[in-house]
Design a protein around this motif. Structure first.
Motif, PDB file in Angstrom:
ATOM      1  N   TRP A  13      -4.125  -2.977   4.917  1.00  0.00           N
ATOM      2  CA  TRP A  13      -3.922  -1.734   5.660  1.00  0.00           C
ATOM      3  C   TRP A  13      -2.460  -1.569   6.081  1.00  0.00           C
ATOM      4  N   TRP A  14      -1.835  -2.667   6.514  1.00  0.00           N
ATOM      5  CA  TRP A  14      -0.418  -2.584   6.865  1.00  0.00           C
ATOM      6  C   TRP A  14       0.434  -2.229   5.647  1.00  0.00           C
TER       7      TRP A  14
ATOM      8  N   LYS B  66      -6.438  -6.535   7.067  1.00  0.00           N
ATOM      9  CA  LYS B  66      -5.341  -6.064   7.924  1.00  0.00           C
ATOM     10  C   LYS B  66      -4.039  -5.994   7.139  1.00  0.00           C
ATOM     11  N   LYS B  67      -3.781  -7.029   6.321  1.00  0.00           N
ATOM     12  CA  LYS B  67      -2.555  -7.026   5.510  1.00  0.00           C
ATOM     13  C   LYS B  67      -2.543  -5.843   4.542  1.00  0.00           C
TER      14      LYS B  67
ATOM     15  N   GLN C 225     -11.517  -3.963  -0.428  1.00  0.00           N
ATOM     16  CA  GLN C 225     -10.242  -4.582  -0.785  1.00  0.00           C
ATOM     17  C   GLN C 225      -9.707  -4.024  -2.101  1.00  0.00           C
TER      18      GLN C 225
ATOM     19  N   PRO D 118     -14.286  -0.649   6.447  1.00  0.00           N
ATOM     20  CA  PRO D 118     -12.967  -0.552   5.793  1.00  0.00           C
ATOM     21  C   PRO D 118     -12.951   0.453   4.643  1.00  0.00           C
TER      22      PRO D 118
END
Length: 743
Positions: free
Chosen positions: A5-6, A2-3, A513, A441
């Motif tokens: 992607w943000w 999530k981090k 990632q 992802p």
């Protein structure tokens, strides 16, 4: 995740916000196009519409493939902006010297020269554009200089000049030649006239021209220093961050056998085979065009005595060389995208293979049609308006006519739809696809980059036939830098990660990632870094400030590409069966090398403002271009092609010796081409640009010296070795056969 992607989203929003804001400022502060040009005595020098018409003439004759404007274009003929300006300045100085001292300017004393230069500088730097009437008023002596230059250019493009690789009849119509001269005059006027209430020209005092004091601005020097500091700071921060990360084990257990051994190629995957055959053939044709184009630099009107320029002038061969490179690289990547869909999802949608075949036919039509149109345009077989639609737009890398552009954009949208429908099953969360859901992802990044590839080419449709060239340059680099150098790289990162994940050599989460982090870091500098192409294109100083800082940050992630290369090599040696993927992996490793050298070292060599001020449009530019475009994106395209070919038949015994020779011949040949010829020629030109002026670095007086000719000939060994390696690669592609019992 999530981090990450943000962070990825924040980089996109911020970067495109800044790039869009800079674009609005370019629209507001671009050099004005006058309604007409008159003398102070009321004589009309350039009538209404002549400059715009001249821009269209310049486009249809090949535009940036025949010399350059504002430093953008080809390298055998002069930069027309600098050439026109210098000729005009010398004309005026000689007119004054004869009138006042009865001598040519070169025979005057230093004191007399200084006096005339001071007057000349004031005359040329003063902005006489009236915004209300949209009229530029010039001194009568400048009108005489314009007339003299127009006559010179008319004769040049009518009779040709071998030293410039310009054949006779390039512009046979004197009225069209006169119009093109008006356009070139306007680019020189923009380069010598100060912006209102400012002490720098519309082009930031580019080109270097000592006769009127065109020299680097304080901003260019300052932002060069800032960019170097940002580079060092970014490298330090990235290394500290990398060292602080806990290294995770990529896999718990390497598969005992090749996971693709049991895979049976689908009909659509088999249909991509013809894409790779076309890639191979286009590589061959591109190399032939490259050989001819390079030879025109030493024999401007022929090829070893054959008058080839009569049917294939330099502007045609260079256009085709550039366009074919983009076509075959893009085709390899697009085919890889079509191939990987069923591999990821495990399913094939209905009619997918038929649609893949339809897309292939459409792309083939675009390639053949656009190349034919470009030849017809340059050979004066089209009107200027027809040329813009179906011939030659004149802008490097987006040379193909607007009609072909629209069709290509439509083809990319169709490709995007085919990719999405092929991977859609992998997005499901059903129990039988639990394992595939771990890929989500990475799959999301793959789809985002695929969408960007399909949509961002649309930036090339934002200008029209008569659009201001500063605006065209802004959007053109959206295509060249963001489409080719930006999102294709993100796409390739995702595809390579899928490749290793599918082989079971890296965990899906770790692959996602790594790919997302790489994309975020690259785009953090790459999007705003687009502005480093726009320093001297009639843009305000803020483009220089933002572009210099963020283009320096583009180099930062390249300092760690060796880690990724070592990881790739290690994965390829982690199991006995992985040896069959040795050469695709080696090509991926070569991508890392050329990223470091071509994009990093050679790229940053010319990117800082103070460097680019003197180097833009010299042979330091194709040095970076060849090493980055072929070294990075070409090698990557070849690697992706080999991955797909191997997946089509994992059991086939490849001709390893052929691939080994091809790999080393192409890489060593490319390196030899760079360091034996392009680099020394570019550095010699840089010296001439700093010492005498930019015009001199591109002039035949300098370029035709024996040393420079010898350095140009030294391209031959590297080019030859590279070409032989490419021929062997092409021959190898045609030896690959899909598995007979494909699904």
């Amino acid at each position: 995740m999530k981090k990450l992607w943000w962070s990825f989203a924040a980089v996109l929003v911020f970067s495109f916000g800044v790039l869009g804001w800079i674009g609005t400022r370019i629209y507001q502060e671009k050099p004005p196009l006058p309604a007409e040009v008159v003398t102070s005595t009321g004589e009309k020098v350039i009538p209404a519409g002549m400059i715009e018409k001249g821009q269209n003439v310049w486009q249809s004759m090949g535009g940036m493939q025949v010399g350059s404007i504002w430093g953008h274009g080809s390298y055998v003929a002069p930069d027309w902006t600098a050439d026109w300006l210098h000729r005009e300045l010398v004309f005026v100085l000689n007119r004054w010297a004869q009138a006042e001292h009865q001598k040519p300017y070169d025979q005057l004393s230093a004191e007399q020269k200084a006096g005339l230069q001071g007057r000349l500088t004031e005359l040329y730097k003063t902005n006489s554009y009236d915004a209300e009437t949209e009229v530029i008023t010039i001194d009568p002596v400048r009108a005489d200089a314009v007339q003299a230059n127009t006559e010179y250019y008319t004769a040049l493009f009518r009779d040709g000049r071998p030293e410039y690789a310009i054949p006779a009849g390039a512009i046979p119509d004197p009225e069209r030649a006169k119009a093109m001269s008006a356009f070139v005059w306007w680019t020189a006027w923009s380069a010598s006239t100060n912006r209102p209430n400012d002490n720098l020209t519309y082009t930031g005092n580019w080109p270097h021209e000592p006769l009127i004091g065109n020299r680097p601005t304080g901003e260019a020097v300052m932002w060069t220093g800032v960019s170097i500091i940002m580079l060092l700071g970014g490298i330090s921060a990235l290394i500290w961050w990398y060292a602080s990360q806990k290294k995770e084990e990529e896999i718990d257990l390497v598969p005992a056998s090749d996971p693709l051994e049991s895979w049976r190629s689908t009909a659509s995957q088999l249909a991509t085979m013809k894409y790779f055959w076309v890639v191979a053939l286009l590589i061959l044709v591109q190399i032939v065009m490259g050989v001819v184009t390079a030879h025109y630099g030493v024999e401007g009107d022929g090829f070893y005595g054959i008058k080839l320029s009569e049917i294939l002038p330099y502007s045609v061969t260079r256009t085709w060389h550039v366009q074919l490179g983009i076509f075959w690289i893009a085709t390899a990547w697009l085919a890889a995208g079509l191939f990987i869909g069923p591999l990821v999802s495990g399913k094939e949608p209905r009619f997918q293979s038929a649609l893949v075949n339809v897309l292939f036919g459409a792309l083939l039509l675009i390639v053949v049609g656009s190349l034919t149109g470009e030849w017809m345009s340059i050979m004066n077989k089209m009107s200027d308006s027809q040329s813009f639609m179906w011939g030659h737009q004149g802008y490097e890398y987006v040379d193909l006519g607007r009609g072909w552009q629209v069709l290509l954009f439509a083809g990319l949208i169709i490709w995007l739809a085919l990719v999405v429908r092929s991977v859609r099953p992998a997005l499901a969360r059903s129990p039988e696809l639990t394992k595939r859901s771990e890929q989500r992802p990475l799959l999301a990044l793959f789809l985002v980059s695929s969408a960007a590839i399909g949509l961002f080419y649309g930036a090339g449709l934002t200008w029209g036939h008569h659009t201001h060239i500063s605006i065209v340059e802004y959007w053109r680099w959206w295509v060249v830098h963001l489409w080719v150098e930006g999102f294709f790289e993100v796409f390739a990162t995702a595809v390579i990660a899928f490749f290793f994940m599918r082989l079971g050599l890296i965990r899906p989460q770790l692959a996602a990632q790594g790919a997302l982090l790489s994309a975020t870091i690259y785009l953090a500098g790459g999007i705003i870094g687009t502005c480093h192409h726009l320093y001297w294109s009639g843009t305000p100083t803020l483009a220089l400030a933002w572009g210099s800082v963020f283009s320096a940050l583009e180099v930062v992630p390249l300092t760690l590409v060796a880690y990724a290369a070592i990881d790739d090599l290690r994965r390829g040696r982690s199991a006995p069966w992985a040896i069959r993927y040795k050469w695709p992996i080696y090509f991926f490793v070569s991508v890392a090398f050329w990223n470091m050298v071509g994009a990093g070292l050679f790229g940053f060599m010319i990117n800082p403002p103070i460097a680019l001020y003197y180097m833009q449009g010299l042979n330091t530019t194709p040095l970076h271009g060849h090493a980055a475009l072929f070294g990075v994106y070409g090698m990557l395209g070849i690697g992706l092609m080999l991955v797909c070919l191997r997946a089509l038949n994992p059991e086939q015994k490849w001709r390893e010796g052929w691939l080994k020779f091809s790999f080393w011949a192409m890489n060593i040949g490319l390196l030899a081409m760079c360091v034996l010829s392009l680099l020394p020629v570019g550095l010699m030109q840089t010296w001439a640009s700093v010492d005498q002026g930019y015009w001199y670095a591109r002039d035949t007086e300098f370029m035709q010296q024996p040393l420079m000719q010898t350095l140009r000939w030294l391209r031959a060994p590297g080019d030859t070795l590279f070409a032989i390696g490419a021929v062997v690669l092409v021959a190898f592609v045609f030896t690959v056969r899909p598995r007979k019992n494909a699904a």
